[in-house]
Design a protein around this motif. Sequence first.
Motif, PDB file in Angstrom:
ATOM      1  N   HIS A 331      20.220  -9.536 128.908  1.00 57.10           N
ATOM      2  CA  HIS A 331      21.242  -9.235 127.912  1.00 57.10           C
ATOM      3  C   HIS A 331      22.625  -9.737 128.339  1.00 57.10           C
ATOM      4  O   HIS A 331      23.641  -9.203 127.887  1.00 57.10           O
ATOM      5  CB  HIS A 331      21.300  -7.728 127.665  1.00 57.10           C
ATOM      6  N   GLU A 334      24.741 -11.136 125.376  1.00 55.56           N
ATOM      7  CA  GLU A 334      25.141 -10.086 124.443  1.00 55.56           C
ATOM      8  C   GLU A 334      26.352  -9.330 124.994  1.00 55.56           C
ATOM      9  O   GLU A 334      27.301  -9.030 124.257  1.00 55.56           O
ATOM     10  CB  GLU A 334      23.980  -9.121 124.208  1.00 55.56           C
ATOM     11  N   ASP A 435      25.326  -7.928 118.366  1.00 52.07           N
ATOM     12  CA  ASP A 435      24.288  -8.865 118.798  1.00 52.07           C
ATOM     13  C   ASP A 435      24.559 -10.219 118.165  1.00 52.07           C
ATOM     14  O   ASP A 435      24.522 -10.359 116.936  1.00 52.07           O
ATOM     15  CB  ASP A 435      22.912  -8.350 118.368  1.00 52.07           C
TER      16      ASP A 435
END
Length: 557
Positions: A331, A334, A435
Amino acid sequence: FRLASCAMPRQRTATAAASALPSSRAAVVALEQQALASLQGVNGIVDLLQLCHTVDADPDVELVYLALQACLRIFTHYQPWTGPHSSEDGAAQSAAGSVQRWLQQQYHHFTHVVLPLLLQHGPPELQIGACSAGMALLQQGSHHSKRLDTHLLAQMLRAMLDDSDDREDVLSEFSSQYLGYADVRYFTLGCIVKLCTQRKGSGHGRPLTSRETNFANNVYGILNALTFEDGAEALSAMWTRADQDSSVNSVKGQRKAFSDCWLAFLSLPCPWDILKSVLLRMEEDIMPHLTNPRLLIDFLTDAYNAGGVAALLSLHSLFTLIHRHHLDYPHFYERLYVLLQPELLFVKYRGRFFKLLSLFLTSSHLPAYLVAAFAKRLVRLALLAPPAGACLCIRFVYNLLKRHPTCKRLIHRPLKADGSSEQSAGDVFDPQEQDPARCRALESSLWELEALEQHYYPAVRRAVQLLRTPALQRPEQEVEKAAAMTYDRLFEREMNPRQRAAKQDKTALSHKRKPADSADMDAEGAHPEQHEQHGVPLTFEPPLAFYDDSSRVMAVD
């Protein structure tokens, strides 16, 4: 010394000792001179030690300090007598043995005088004097036992790192004077590990208490002054003459002690000022000297996930773990996308952040939706930014579109066969979506550039013209100078006629446009090739594990 002339020092009662305490500088000097002249005068040691014990009763600081130093010089003078007792026969041996045992008792008593002085909350001069005395005792003790008295060193460190107070002065003195010795450094780091381990698990998830803050400040006072050195000179310098363990004077042993100490300290909660200082030092002073830098993953990811300035400062070290130590962080992008907030353009470290952001977005394997999301978010920031920040964002977007041609549809979307446009009515981009895969940036356009063309500051309008050039033919723009621009520098430029003439911009609000590649406040300077400096690579190829869904790796369109 002639043992036949030795006589037992006379004993004093507590009342007599209290009434006979020296009350002036001359009295302290006289007792010291008598003790150094012959063994007949060593009774003065009792008075000097008793004077050091008055530290809790509003003492004369200068007098106590003089007594402390006098005791140290006396015990240094009688060093052979404070060692192991020799075995001789006769009356001489008996008299000498009695004197030696008495001196040994006073010597050990002196070590117990030093520790309260380190713990007391009085003037730092006494703490520094006690530290010097304690280290001298360590050095003298090693002459007899051929080993370092680690117990005494540990007691001194516990006193100096005590959480009841911030002991910046004495720790600064200890670090500057003694951490350069390999044996002191090695055992100091080991002691800090034990102290931090005892506190592990406390303080997380709640505000720090004053004692926890004091302990963190005290420990970091030592670690902040410590620089890892692996040269022969740094490993051979010893404070004591003790027979050292092989780990003490080896690079491997010192590196392990350095690593264990930092990891133990970073496992504890820290005040914000210490956390910021650690993150600033991490890349150059800490991470390269650890035995296994991957053990910093938890600390750095926690700082990165916290957001704000902590995330900005942890980004460089986290990049090193990803690029050189193969850290998988699915991630990562993000979190990076979420960091693009309006306040980012006002923080001190924005130049550092945009330099790293440029590296993270150079890979040709990045999907188009991801690059488009960053471009769209940066253009939105330009609408809210001051002039220098707007120029920075626009030039950064230009570089993104030039590196990733599939994202040019954001500024030029081809017409359909019937001549209609693919652009739907309204902007489908969702600025609240965190996102980048779901914000629909690639379906949108950079319509914000039209608004920025009407900006009051000429440099912003000229920056927008970069994106008007056919096929984005201009070279990539330097963004670091724009990140360093401030209102003061902008105002100075506008008020300086010579600078304005050199820029061919006669008035501050002139609508006259000059070529986009002209020397402007943040257009000139180094090109991206200069990113090779300081060991930072030109491009960044992230591992495929960065993406939750492997299908996202393929670029849209």
